[in-house]
Design an enzyme around this catalytic site. Sequence first.
Site, short mmCIF file in Angstrom:
data_model
loop_
_atom_site.label_atom_id
_atom_site.label_comp_id
_atom_site.label_asym_id
_atom_site.label_seq_id
_atom_site.Cartn_x
_atom_site.Cartn_y
_atom_site.Cartn_z
N ALA A 153 0.83 -1.21 0.00
CA ALA A 153 0.00 0.00 0.00
C ALA A 153 0.86 1.25 0.00
O ALA A 153 0.62 2.19 -0.77
CB ALA A 153 -0.93 -0.01 1.21
N GLN A 162 2.53 1.75 -3.47
CA GLN A 162 1.60 2.13 -4.54
C GLN A 162 1.15 3.57 -4.39
O GLN A 162 1.08 4.31 -5.38
CB GLN A 162 0.41 1.18 -4.55
CG GLN A 162 0.75 -0.21 -5.06
CD GLN A 162 -0.44 -1.15 -5.06
OE1 GLN A 162 -1.48 -0.88 -4.44
NE2 GLN A 162 -0.30 -2.28 -5.74
N GLY A 217 -1.77 -4.95 6.78
CA GLY A 217 -0.90 -6.00 6.25
C GLY A 217 0.25 -6.33 7.17
O GLY A 217 0.48 -5.65 8.19
N THR A 244 3.69 -6.46 6.28
CA THR A 244 4.86 -5.60 6.06
C THR A 244 4.60 -4.19 6.58
O THR A 244 5.42 -3.63 7.32
CB THR A 244 5.22 -5.56 4.57
OG1 THR A 244 5.44 -6.88 4.08
CG2 THR A 244 6.49 -4.74 4.36
N GLU A 272 -6.74 -8.97 9.76
CA GLU A 272 -6.49 -7.54 9.69
C GLU A 272 -6.71 -6.83 11.04
O GLU A 272 -5.91 -5.96 11.42
CB GLU A 272 -7.40 -6.92 8.62
CG GLU A 272 -6.93 -5.59 8.08
CD GLU A 272 -7.78 -5.12 6.92
OE1 GLU A 272 -7.25 -4.94 5.81
OE2 GLU A 272 -9.00 -4.94 7.11
N ASN A 313 -9.33 3.00 2.59
CA ASN A 313 -9.65 2.75 1.18
C ASN A 313 -11.15 2.86 0.91
O ASN A 313 -11.57 3.32 -0.16
CB ASN A 313 -9.16 1.37 0.76
CG ASN A 313 -7.67 1.34 0.49
OD1 ASN A 313 -7.09 2.36 0.12
ND2 ASN A 313 -7.04 0.19 0.67
N ASN A 369 -5.69 5.49 -5.14
CA ASN A 369 -4.34 6.03 -4.87
C ASN A 369 -4.18 7.44 -5.41
O ASN A 369 -3.46 8.26 -4.84
CB ASN A 369 -3.28 5.10 -5.46
CG ASN A 369 -3.21 3.77 -4.73
OD1 ASN A 369 -3.62 3.66 -3.58
ND2 ASN A 369 -2.69 2.75 -5.39
N LEU A 397 6.02 21.66 9.07
CA LEU A 397 5.63 20.46 9.81
C LEU A 397 5.51 20.74 11.30
O LEU A 397 4.54 20.32 11.95
CB LEU A 397 6.65 19.34 9.57
CG LEU A 397 6.65 18.67 8.20
CD1 LEU A 397 7.68 17.54 8.19
CD2 LEU A 397 5.28 18.13 7.84
N GLU A 425 4.95 23.59 12.79
CA GLU A 425 3.81 24.47 13.05
C GLU A 425 2.50 23.71 13.00
O GLU A 425 1.58 23.95 13.80
CB GLU A 425 3.78 25.62 12.03
CG GLU A 425 4.85 26.66 12.26
CD GLU A 425 4.90 27.70 11.16
OE1 GLU A 425 5.38 28.81 11.43
OE2 GLU A 425 4.46 27.41 10.03
#
Length: 499
Positions: free
Chosen positions: A15, A18, A149, A151, A189, A212, A234, A258, A260
């Site tokens: 995921a 991709q 998943g 990984t 999951e 998703n 995606n 970031l 802030e």
Amino acid sequence: MAKSAECITIHIGQAGCQVGQDMWELFCEEHKIEPDGTRDVEKMTEEAAEDHTYASFFSETSAGQHVPRSIFVDTDPSSRNEIFASDYGKLFHPESVLGYNQDCKSNFFEGRHMANNFKIKDDVLDRVRLAVDLCTNLQGFFVFHSFGGGTGSGVGAEVLHELHEQFDKKVIFQPVIYPSAQFSSSIVEPYNCIFSTFYMRDVVDVTMMMDNEAAYRMCEKNLALQNPDFQHVNRIIAQCISAATTSLRYEAQLNATLSEIVTNLVPTKHFRYPIVSLSPVRHPEKGKHEHFSTSEIITDLFEPRNILCGCGEHLKQNRYLSAVLLLRGLEDAPRDEGKEAMSKTKTINDMVGVPIEANQVIASLQKLLNPASTHRTSLRFAPWISSGFKVGLVSVPPLAPKGFMAKAKRQGAMLGNSTAVRQLFVRQYTKYLKLFYHKAYVWQFIEANGEEDLFYEARDGVREIIGHYEELLKQCCQEENAAHGENIFKVEGQTDTNH
């Protein structure tokens, strides 16, 4: 122009890889970078040729190659092969795309085992350190992965713990694909999700919650696609990440770095799970009938249909703690200003107009907070929050793939810290309890170097996260009822504490 503050992205699992491919393809199109990493300045406008803000996400080599500051990793070699076989395969550094001939078997503990025993974590951190060496002012990291998943969850947990330990002063953003209510990639999951949520709760600054199913729904309803696939999903997520990072990649009128964003978005470490929305998202034909004004986009960002995770229907019963609105694009120039004024605000995307004004954004937000003259229900923030907004403004219009979304001069993304996010945790927590009550599939995790005690520990840890949100919402209801002098508000859908 101030020197860009760099960001490094890490894409873990199928995921994450991709989503990363579509995201970097969009970044290249926005910054006029060719699929092979070169920039043909002779074909660009003067504004585009002088734009070097892309350096926050790209490093330029002496050969003129623009290389993404990114690392891709998957235990399955198919992701690596897919990246190199794509049109943008020459864009990435070959040694920063890592693939292994292993299988995590959709198992969190298998992923952790492989990250340590097969040196996957070490390989990733070696590439991260090399990428950091090329930075002069590193802001932080974006780590893309899913929680469902093996990984994304297992390897992701190990990599994030190591990142947090070695770069504890840098911000870590975690755009995560959270398991959906109806769609599921595997029956285990919920186990992977609860373990991921528990093990990563203290090593990340902000977790951007997406799923998703919500992206599919957006493709079907907003884009009128009959049979959306993962490529469409995606692309939606890539558009959202693009909008959310605009102020990091371009010169901003109103900046939102970031740090802030974290400062304004996260009141305490317990509440660091913002929901994400994107607007406008319309079919190209339908888009012709709408103006997409700044006010309309801001209103649209708080609509459930534009939320990229499955808690939009619960927003009215919950409270916002804070929200960061990141807007990009141009307003139409007033006619009386003439061509001379419009030419001064021509952008690198060759559009004309005037920058969006901060006062206009604040006025639109105040209308949502106090809709006295409209039919809308007001946005509800925690009663002790007086001003819960941070705004970022960039005058560069958005870029949408041709034929995919309606072209617009303006675009917005919202990171909303709402108590409604607890619904995502409750949903997976409930599924987890049902499986674990019967000890279903537990043996697979124990064989992968897990322990049964860790199931109880993760369960209690996620229940604590849910409890923090429910306690906060209860405090909101008590204060609001006290202010009204009667019991108008109550907490709905509280989680049963009995396991």
